[in-house]
Scaffold this motif. Sequence first.
Motif, PDB file in Angstrom:
ATOM      1  N   TYR A 177       0.876  -0.985   0.129  1.00 29.77           N
ATOM      2  CA  TYR A 177      -0.111  -0.117  -0.042  1.00 29.77           C
ATOM      3  C   TYR A 177       1.002   1.240  -0.068  1.00 29.77           C
ATOM      4  CZ  TYR A 177      -3.550   3.563   1.382  1.00 29.77           C
ATOM      5  OH  TYR A 177      -4.270   4.380   1.334  1.00 29.77           O
ATOM      6  N   PHE A 178       0.558   2.153  -1.070  1.00 30.25           N
ATOM      7  CA  PHE A 178       1.528   3.431  -1.237  1.00 30.25           C
ATOM      8  C   PHE A 178       0.562   4.805  -1.076  1.00 30.25           C
ATOM      9  CE2 PHE A 178       3.907  -0.280  -2.518  1.00 30.25           C
ATOM     10  CZ  PHE A 178       5.137  -0.269  -2.036  1.00 30.25           C
ATOM     11  N   GLN A 179       0.574   5.267  -0.042  1.00 32.15           N
ATOM     12  CA  GLN A 179      -0.384   6.272   0.038  1.00 32.15           C
ATOM     13  C   GLN A 179       0.010   7.441  -0.940  1.00 32.15           C
ATOM     14  OE1 GLN A 179      -3.063   6.441   2.541  1.00 32.15           O
ATOM     15  NE2 GLN A 179      -3.653   8.083   0.882  1.00 32.15           N
TER      16      GLN A 179
ATOM     17  N   PHE B 194      -0.794   3.060 -10.171  1.00 32.99           N
ATOM     18  CA  PHE B 194      -1.589   4.363 -10.388  1.00 32.99           C
ATOM     19  C   PHE B 194      -2.700   4.161 -11.463  1.00 32.99           C
ATOM     20  CE2 PHE B 194      -2.444   7.990 -13.145  1.00 32.99           C
ATOM     21  CZ  PHE B 194      -2.743   9.143 -12.133  1.00 32.99           C
ATOM     22  N   GLY B 195      -2.617   3.236 -12.390  1.00 31.78           N
ATOM     23  CA  GLY B 195      -3.545   2.698 -13.265  1.00 31.78           C
ATOM     24  C   GLY B 195      -4.529   1.993 -12.740  1.00 31.78           C
TER      25      GLY B 195
ATOM     26  N   PRO C 223     -11.230   3.105  -8.171  1.00 31.46           N
ATOM     27  CA  PRO C 223     -10.919   4.257  -7.014  1.00 31.46           C
ATOM     28  C   PRO C 223     -11.128   3.608  -5.394  1.00 31.46           C
ATOM     29  CG  PRO C 223     -12.153   4.878  -8.638  1.00 31.46           C
ATOM     30  CD  PRO C 223     -12.261   3.483  -9.006  1.00 31.46           C
ATOM     31  N   ARG C 224     -10.351   4.033  -4.578  1.00 30.59           N
ATOM     32  CA  ARG C 224     -10.273   3.547  -3.274  1.00 30.59           C
ATOM     33  C   ARG C 224     -11.678   3.356  -2.601  1.00 30.59           C
ATOM     34  NH1 ARG C 224      -6.117   6.485  -0.195  1.00 30.59           N
ATOM     35  NH2 ARG C 224      -7.921   8.067   0.054  1.00 30.59           N
TER      36      ARG C 224
ATOM     37  N   GLU D  83      -3.882  -4.620  -2.360  1.00 36.00           N
ATOM     38  CA  GLU D  83      -3.366  -3.325  -1.938  1.00 36.00           C
ATOM     39  C   GLU D  83      -4.148  -2.636  -0.854  1.00 36.00           C
ATOM     40  OE1 GLU D  83      -2.077  -2.172  -6.520  1.00 36.00           O
ATOM     41  OE2 GLU D  83      -3.877  -1.395  -5.808  1.00 36.00           O
ATOM     42  N   LEU D  84      -5.372  -3.056  -0.660  1.00 36.50           N
ATOM     43  CA  LEU D  84      -6.385  -2.506  -0.001  1.00 36.50           C
ATOM     44  C   LEU D  84      -6.900  -3.277   1.195  1.00 36.50           C
ATOM     45  CD1 LEU D  84      -8.930  -0.949  -2.450  1.00 36.50           C
ATOM     46  CD2 LEU D  84      -6.980   0.321  -1.220  1.00 36.50           C
ATOM     47  N   ILE D  85      -6.873  -4.573   1.079  1.00 40.77           N
ATOM     48  CA  ILE D  85      -7.503  -5.419   2.421  1.00 40.77           C
ATOM     49  C   ILE D  85      -6.385  -5.574   3.508  1.00 40.77           C
ATOM     50  CG2 ILE D  85      -7.938  -7.865   2.987  1.00 40.77           C
ATOM     51  CD1 ILE D  85      -9.288  -8.221   0.239  1.00 40.77           C
TER      52      ILE D  85
END
Length: 502
Positions: A151-153, A274-275, A281-282, A323-325
């Motif tokens: 995960y990269f803010q 990024f893509g 979208p988050r 990336e999100l979980i």
Amino acid sequence: MTNNLINIIFGMKVRQARLEVGLTLSEFASQCDLSPSYVTEIEKGRKYPRVDKIMRMTEVLQKPYDELVSIALSPSMAYLSTTLKSATFQRFPFDEFGLEMGDLVTLLTREPEKASALLHAVLEIGRRYGLREEDFLRAALRSYQEIHENYFQDLEDAAQSFIQEHGTQLGLTEEPPISQEALKTILEETYGYELNLQAIDTQPALQKYRSVYFEGKKPRLFINNALNSHQVTFILAREVGYQYLGLKERSFVSTPDQIDSFQQILNDFKAAYFGGVLLMPRQHMLSDLQHLFEQPTWPPHLMLAMLDKYNVTPEMLFYRFSELIPQFFGVKLHFLRFHHQENSTTYQLIKQLNMNQLIVPSGIGLLEHYCRRWLSVRLIREMVDAEHVPTSSDKPHIGVQMSEFVDTQDRFLCLGFSRELSLSPGVMSSVIVGFRVEPDMKNTIRFSQDPAIPQVIINETCERCPLTAEQCRDRAVEPTILWDEQKQRDRKLALIEIQNQL
């Protein structure tokens, strides 16, 4: 040879010579009329002193000037020297892991001869298994992703800023999917691109590539028209990422044949990340994941609906999961992608991301047979056995499984898709995400308690599996490695017994 490497070798020789004469860093600095901090800079390879300072060092260290400044190392340190001069060592991204090359050299020079022997062993292993420089760089990227939980803010924020700037144009004012035509317009009008979906088709040798990029005043992007709509949209979104993030060092073909530096694959990763955020979208994804996890029973229809909603492939969706979980739901996961050629008996692990200490099959370099009970393999086998194989334009085959390792009893809830590849007819691909089962996981992923989910005992590879033929009818080969290990234990017990008799 670079100045940086010359500095490092000189600093290493100074440190080794200082230790040989039994001087502490402060004592050595004092006798050389230098500050301890300056000597530290020298020994770490950050500074190279003037001739007069080197002359003073040779007096204190009782070393000839030519020997101290020579880049040659002793024969016992030959492999250390070879490693320091190698392209892999020079290009390895130590700074991304909070290290400098000099820090590593300091560790190695504590026991230089042993370090040289260790590096010789590592190089020999690399040669034996055909490991290339890019294998080390890709492993470094995976480690970089895993230590950040993938995960990269900063990348999330950058993509979100782009969406705010172009949301209306992209069709993201309310709900996905993103507009492919809008991405084309942005690339053409904002970044001056020329887009071509026919050129690759005229060159048979290039048809394995998804895209080819040519830089210049008017950048040109050729996209393989055999790709489906989801894949084309992702290529366009990733290309916007390269431009919006200002990433210059990059791969010019996808998938790249050659990796020249860590920065190249890191920038490729950043553009792809990024893509992925543009396509998924988050906030939308977090809402959908929450809804998915709240279901009391396994909901395959919701997984398939997410593919349609975001217009993405299974791999894109699961990578976004990765990336999100972990970040927002606190559940560790792993991601695996397998390939299988039609009429072949082998399964290849193509990509992995391991954030939950999964026992990834250890036979990768040994040509062992992956456990046929893994969901990754099972989904491909089911697809091959079916009358109709899902192509890239069909709904993928979907499945779920609760996997338990036979030896450790570690359990993983695995979700997966399988389908045929767009550019490789006859090649079946599966992607899965697996969640390590912890006591509180049932509170986060409610359907993990669904009794209808298949419960399957698995192992790493068939060669290492203790299950009998009656317990497992999916075995590909006999457990030869397990038998060898048992024979070795029997020999040890026999030796102990003889020793006790004596």
